[in-house]
Motif scaffolding. Structure first.
Motif, PDB file in Angstrom:
ATOM      1  N   LYS A   1       9.954   0.009 -39.376  1.00  0.00           N
ATOM      2  CA  LYS A   1       9.564  -1.139 -40.183  1.00  0.00           C
ATOM      3  C   LYS A   1      10.608  -2.235 -40.047  1.00  0.00           C
TER       4      LYS A   1
ATOM      5  N   LYS B   1      -6.854 -11.640 -38.000  1.00  0.00           N
ATOM      6  CA  LYS B   1      -6.855 -10.238 -38.456  1.00  0.00           C
ATOM      7  C   LYS B   1      -7.254 -10.088 -39.918  1.00  0.00           C
ATOM      8  N   CYS B   2      -7.011 -11.118 -40.711  1.00  0.00           N
ATOM      9  CA  CYS B   2      -7.267 -11.068 -42.159  1.00  0.00           C
ATOM     10  C   CYS B   2      -7.973 -12.359 -42.581  1.00  0.00           C
TER      11      CYS B   2
ATOM     12  N   LYS C   1       2.087  -7.597 -37.140  1.00  0.00           N
ATOM     13  CA  LYS C   1       1.251  -6.415 -37.397  1.00  0.00           C
ATOM     14  C   LYS C   1       1.612  -5.785 -38.744  1.00  0.00           C
ATOM     15  N   ASP C   2       2.910  -5.767 -39.073  1.00  0.00           N
ATOM     16  CA  ASP C   2       3.323  -5.247 -40.383  1.00  0.00           C
ATOM     17  C   ASP C   2       2.688  -6.045 -41.521  1.00  0.00           C
TER      18      ASP C   2
ATOM     19  N   THR D   1      -0.285  -8.102 -41.191  1.00  0.00           N
ATOM     20  CA  THR D   1      -1.749  -8.053 -41.149  1.00  0.00           C
ATOM     21  C   THR D   1      -2.299  -6.662 -41.469  1.00  0.00           C
ATOM     22  N   ASP D   2      -1.548  -5.611 -41.176  1.00  0.00           N
ATOM     23  CA  ASP D   2      -1.999  -4.260 -41.532  1.00  0.00           C
ATOM     24  C   ASP D   2      -2.160  -4.093 -43.036  1.00  0.00           C
ATOM     25  N   ARG D   3      -1.509  -4.919 -43.804  1.00  0.00           N
ATOM     26  CA  ARG D   3      -1.572  -4.846 -45.261  1.00  0.00           C
ATOM     27  C   ARG D   3      -2.732  -5.652 -45.837  1.00  0.00           C
ATOM     28  N   ASN D   4      -3.404  -6.435 -44.984  1.00  0.00           N
ATOM     29  CA  ASN D   4      -4.557  -7.230 -45.405  1.00  0.00           C
ATOM     30  C   ASN D   4      -4.292  -7.938 -46.745  1.00  0.00           C
TER      31      ASN D   4
ATOM     32  N   PRO E   1      -3.881  -2.811 -50.341  1.00  0.00           N
ATOM     33  CA  PRO E   1      -4.557  -3.953 -49.720  1.00  0.00           C
ATOM     34  C   PRO E   1      -4.814  -5.039 -50.758  1.00  0.00           C
TER      35      PRO E   1
END
Length: 190
Positions: A2, A98-99, A56-57, A59-62, A13
């Motif tokens: 991370k 991505k979001c 990515k860290d 956008t992965d969390r939306n 999210p």
């Protein structure tokens, strides 16, 4: 691995993320907002090109909202203002891609104060800060983000970072973060 140590430990999210450099990293956003789901995505010394690599860290969390404050370290490295603004558009474009439901807020770079004894001389770039803020404001429609002028919140009568809000001419005192959050709330962003 991370790239930042976000709270909470369980990904929720739709959380709010504060994305930025050491100025962001030093804020205790969860405490100031009284919301344990707020994520501090600040990384000391970060520049816009590195944020692109760590998106990515994010956008992965939306996230529902992203509040970004970047640029002072780019300016310190003499990266041209147009390159910084272009990197911002790349960051925002990727988050939107991505979001798509995430609301993005780009906050203007804060003033600096070279008059303080512990001020790092390589950060004496006030003209570049103003030029970058103008570029970021002008790209808001094209980039589909909301530009927030927080420069004025912390500027003194000479347009420098007020000594009451800083200890080194660059970073904020902890007492400045509630002022920042109150402004975001009064503007309806939080």
């Amino acid at each position: 691995m991370k790239l930042f140590n976000p709270a909470p430990s369980i990904i929720v999210p739709g959380s709010i993320i504060f994305l930025g450099d050491s100025i962001t990293a030093m804020g205790d956003w969860s405490k100031v907002l009284n919301d344990g789901t707020v994520i501090n995505g600040g990384v000391d010394g970060d520049i816009t090109s590195r944020v692109i690599r760590r998106l990515k860290d994010i956008t992965d969390r939306n996230p529902s909202k992203v509040f970004s404050l970047l640029g002072i370290n780019d300016i310190r490295k003499n990266i041209p203002d147009v390159v910084i603004a272009d990197n911002y558009l790349k960051i925002i474009g990727e988050i939107h891609n991505k979001c798509p439901k995430t609301i993005i807020y780009v906050q203007g770079v804060l003033p600096v104060n070279p008059g303080l004894p512990h001020f790092s001389r390589h950060c004496d770039k006030q003209k570049h800060i103003l030029a970058l803020n103008t570029l970021l404001a002008s790209h808001a429609k094209e980039g589909n983000y909301i530009y927030i002028d927080i420069f004025h919140l912390f500027a003194d009568g000479k347009g420098r970072l007020s000594s009451q809000h800083t200890y080194d001419g660059l970073h904020l005192r902890q007492s400045a973060y509630p002022i920042w959050v109150d402004y975001l709330k009064k503007q309806g962003y939080l």
